[in-house]
Design a protein around this motif. Structure first.
Motif, PDB file in Angstrom:
ATOM      1  N   SER A  37     -36.320   0.539  35.161  1.00 13.34           N
ATOM      2  CA  SER A  37     -36.518   0.292  33.731  1.00 13.34           C
ATOM      3  C   SER A  37     -37.989   0.417  33.360  1.00 13.34           C
ATOM      4  O   SER A  37     -38.343   1.073  32.374  1.00 13.34           O
ATOM      5  CB  SER A  37     -36.014  -1.100  33.354  1.00 13.34           C
ATOM      6  N   LEU A  38     -38.839  -0.213  34.141  1.00 14.67           N
ATOM      7  CA  LEU A  38     -40.267  -0.179  33.850  1.00 14.67           C
ATOM      8  C   LEU A  38     -40.839   1.217  34.076  1.00 14.67           C
ATOM      9  O   LEU A  38     -41.721   1.663  33.335  1.00 14.67           O
ATOM     10  CB  LEU A  38     -41.001  -1.204  34.718  1.00 14.67           C
ATOM     11  N   ARG A  39     -40.339   1.917  35.094  1.00 11.79           N
ATOM     12  CA  ARG A  39     -40.853   3.257  35.371  1.00 11.79           C
ATOM     13  C   ARG A  39     -40.422   4.246  34.286  1.00 11.79           C
ATOM     14  O   ARG A  39     -41.176   5.161  33.937  1.00 11.79           O
ATOM     15  CB  ARG A  39     -40.380   3.735  36.740  1.00 11.79           C
ATOM     16  N   SER A  40     -39.207   4.065  33.749  1.00  7.59           N
ATOM     17  CA  SER A  40     -38.721   4.982  32.724  1.00  7.59           C
ATOM     18  C   SER A  40     -39.453   4.789  31.398  1.00  7.59           C
ATOM     19  O   SER A  40     -39.572   5.711  30.603  1.00  7.59           O
ATOM     20  CB  SER A  40     -37.215   4.792  32.512  1.00  7.59           C
ATOM     21  N   ARG A  41     -39.931   3.597  31.176  1.00  9.49           N
ATOM     22  CA  ARG A  41     -40.686   3.314  29.944  1.00  9.49           C
ATOM     23  C   ARG A  41     -42.171   3.297  30.313  1.00  9.49           C
ATOM     24  O   ARG A  41     -42.789   2.258  30.477  1.00  9.49           O
ATOM     25  CB  ARG A  41     -40.252   1.970  29.366  1.00  9.49           C
ATOM     26  N   SER A  42     -42.734   4.476  30.448  1.00 10.39           N
ATOM     27  CA  SER A  42     -44.096   4.599  30.967  1.00 10.39           C
ATOM     28  C   SER A  42     -45.107   3.957  30.024  1.00 10.39           C
ATOM     29  O   SER A  42     -44.951   3.994  28.803  1.00 10.39           O
ATOM     30  CB  SER A  42     -44.452   6.069  31.189  1.00 10.39           C
ATOM     31  N   SER A  43     -46.113   3.374  30.604  1.00  5.27           N
ATOM     32  CA  SER A  43     -47.204   2.761  29.847  1.00  5.27           C
ATOM     33  C   SER A  43     -48.514   3.127  30.520  1.00  5.27           C
ATOM     34  O   SER A  43     -48.613   3.098  31.752  1.00  5.27           O
ATOM     35  CB  SER A  43     -47.049   1.235  29.814  1.00  5.27           C
ATOM     36  N   PRO A  44     -49.553   3.459  29.738  1.00  2.00           N
ATOM     37  CA  PRO A  44     -50.854   3.785  30.349  1.00  2.00           C
ATOM     38  C   PRO A  44     -51.500   2.591  31.032  1.00  2.00           C
ATOM     39  O   PRO A  44     -52.452   2.764  31.804  1.00  2.00           O
ATOM     40  CB  PRO A  44     -51.693   4.257  29.149  1.00  2.00           C
ATOM     41  N   TYR A  45     -50.981   1.409  30.753  1.00  2.00           N
ATOM     42  CA  TYR A  45     -51.574   0.207  31.339  1.00  2.00           C
ATOM     43  C   TYR A  45     -50.950  -0.167  32.686  1.00  2.00           C
ATOM     44  O   TYR A  45     -51.507  -0.973  33.422  1.00  2.00           O
ATOM     45  CB  TYR A  45     -51.434  -0.976  30.380  1.00  2.00           C
ATOM     46  N   LYS A  86     -34.837  -6.534  28.559  1.00  2.00           N
ATOM     47  CA  LYS A  86     -33.772  -6.833  27.598  1.00  2.00           C
ATOM     48  C   LYS A  86     -32.828  -5.652  27.416  1.00  2.00           C
ATOM     49  O   LYS A  86     -31.637  -5.824  27.152  1.00  2.00           O
ATOM     50  CB  LYS A  86     -34.384  -7.192  26.232  1.00  2.00           C
ATOM     51  N   THR A  87     -33.378  -4.454  27.518  1.00  2.00           N
ATOM     52  CA  THR A  87     -32.587  -3.252  27.230  1.00  2.00           C
ATOM     53  C   THR A  87     -32.232  -2.459  28.477  1.00  2.00           C
ATOM     54  O   THR A  87     -31.702  -1.353  28.376  1.00  2.00           O
ATOM     55  CB  THR A  87     -33.372  -2.340  26.270  1.00  2.00           C
ATOM     56  N   GLN A  88     -32.486  -2.989  29.673  1.00  2.13           N
ATOM     57  CA  GLN A  88     -32.284  -2.183  30.875  1.00  2.13           C
ATOM     58  C   GLN A  88     -30.812  -1.905  31.164  1.00  2.13           C
ATOM     59  O   GLN A  88     -30.482  -0.923  31.843  1.00  2.13           O
ATOM     60  CB  GLN A  88     -32.946  -2.834  32.088  1.00  2.13           C
ATOM     61  N   GLU A  89     -29.910  -2.704  30.631  1.00  2.00           N
ATOM     62  CA  GLU A  89     -28.485  -2.458  30.870  1.00  2.00           C
ATOM     63  C   GLU A  89     -28.038  -1.143  30.226  1.00  2.00           C
ATOM     64  O   GLU A  89     -27.050  -0.540  30.656  1.00  2.00           O
ATOM     65  CB  GLU A  89     -27.647  -3.610  30.328  1.00  2.00           C
ATOM     66  N   ALA A  90     -28.770  -0.695  29.209  1.00  2.00           N
ATOM     67  CA  ALA A  90     -28.396   0.539  28.521  1.00  2.00           C
ATOM     68  C   ALA A  90     -28.983   1.781  29.188  1.00  2.00           C
ATOM     69  O   ALA A  90     -28.670   2.900  28.796  1.00  2.00           O
ATOM     70  CB  ALA A  90     -28.862   0.483  27.068  1.00  2.00           C
ATOM     71  N   ILE A  91     -29.814   1.586  30.212  1.00  2.00           N
ATOM     72  CA  ILE A  91     -30.470   2.705  30.874  1.00  2.00           C
ATOM     73  C   ILE A  91     -29.594   3.213  32.019  1.00  2.00           C
ATOM     74  O   ILE A  91     -28.980   2.430  32.747  1.00  2.00           O
ATOM     75  CB  ILE A  91     -31.858   2.280  31.415  1.00  2.00           C
ATOM     76  N   THR A  92     -29.507   4.540  32.150  1.00  2.00           N
ATOM     77  CA  THR A  92     -28.787   5.138  33.267  1.00  2.00           C
ATOM     78  C   THR A  92     -29.742   5.248  34.450  1.00  2.00           C
ATOM     79  O   THR A  92     -30.765   5.920  34.371  1.00  2.00           O
ATOM     80  CB  THR A  92     -28.254   6.530  32.899  1.00  2.00           C
ATOM     81  N   PHE A  93     -29.402   4.575  35.531  1.00  2.00           N
ATOM     82  CA  PHE A  93     -30.277   4.552  36.692  1.00  2.00           C
ATOM     83  C   PHE A  93     -29.852   5.607  37.698  1.00  2.00           C
ATOM     84  O   PHE A  93     -28.657   5.908  37.828  1.00  2.00           O
ATOM     85  CB  PHE A  93     -30.256   3.163  37.350  1.00  2.00           C
ATOM     86  N   PRO A  94     -30.812   6.182  38.427  1.00  2.00           N
ATOM     87  CA  PRO A  94     -30.446   7.193  39.425  1.00  2.00           C
ATOM     88  C   PRO A  94     -29.603   6.586  40.548  1.00  2.00           C
ATOM     89  O   PRO A  94     -29.841   5.454  40.968  1.00  2.00           O
ATOM     90  CB  PRO A  94     -31.805   7.677  39.948  1.00  2.00           C
TER      91      PRO A  94
END
Length: 236
Positions: A37-45, A86-94
């Protein structure tokens, strides 16, 4: 939603998310869901994400946050994690990769396999069967670059680390320590019980992805003869 983890500061530029601290595939799946989830939502920080058995370390750029966002790093990263999960359930994981790793269990390579069999009053073939019939989860890589910590071995194979570590364990050696099994990617001192060796290169810095195994992979060991081991080794 109850995330089932607790966030702890880890120095001034990292936090660690901790789930229940035990080796468990369901817990590790939660770790990997949060990781993806965190990797898919990239952040420069976000500088690095490091999954382990029951934790996830997140390294962030505290200096850049102070300059750009004018907000303390810990406050920002905590809010960012909560919002993302909060929204990771909606993400398709590899899907986990399925790896079949050849291993030669010949006593010339499995330095402790004869002793392990004798201590259990079983044949070496039994040790090989017990070890190769299980599909293992790669929980993390560490200790050496690309060293995969996998589990769990069956109860009959559980063995404490050697009381006297070896000064040199050959690269590719497959070992057991407690309920874990793993592979030495490089020659190194070590105290795991060595039961075989793979001819595959588990770490190659020349590759774009230098580590053969990744957290979340599913691994099954395939027994091969010494002849086949040498043949694969020459092809590497």
């Amino acid at each position: 939603m109850n995330p089932d983890y607790v966030i702890h500061p880890l120095g001034d530029s990292a936090v660690i998310l901790k789930w229940e601290q035990r080796i468990n595939t369901a817990i590790h799946q939660e770790v990997m869901k949060t990781f993806h989830s965190l990797r898919s939502r990239s952040s420069p920080y976000i500088l690095d994400l490091i999954p382990a058995y029951a934790s996830l370390t997140i390294v962030y750029d505290a200096a850049q946050l102070r300059c750009s966002e004018r907000i303390p790093g810990l406050q920002w990263i905590t809010a960012y994690i909560r919002e993302t999960t909060k929204t990771q359930e909606a993400i398709t994981f590899p899907a986990p990769r399925e790896l079949r790793i050849p291993v030669c269990y010949d006593p010339s390579l499995g330095l402790d396999i004869t002793e392990m069999a004798a201590s259990r009053n079983v044949a070496i073939a039994d040790i090989i069967t017990w070890h190769s019939q299980t599909i293992y989860t790669v929980y993390l890589t560490g200790f050496l670059p690309g060293f995969p910590y996998m589990g769990e071995v069956c109860a009959a194979l559980e063995t404490p680390r050697r009381q006297q570590p070896r000064l040199q364990v050959p690269a590719g050696s497959v070992g057991i320590a407690g309920v874990q099994t793993g592979i030495y990617p490089l020659a190194s001192p070590g105290g795991w019980n060595i039961i075989g060796q793979t001819p595959l290169r588990m770490f190659d810095p020349a590759n774009a992805d230098p580590c053969y195994c990744r957290p979340g992979d599913r691994v099954q060991f395939i027994p091969v003869t010494l002849e086949v081991f040498r043949q694969i080794q020459q092809e590497q």
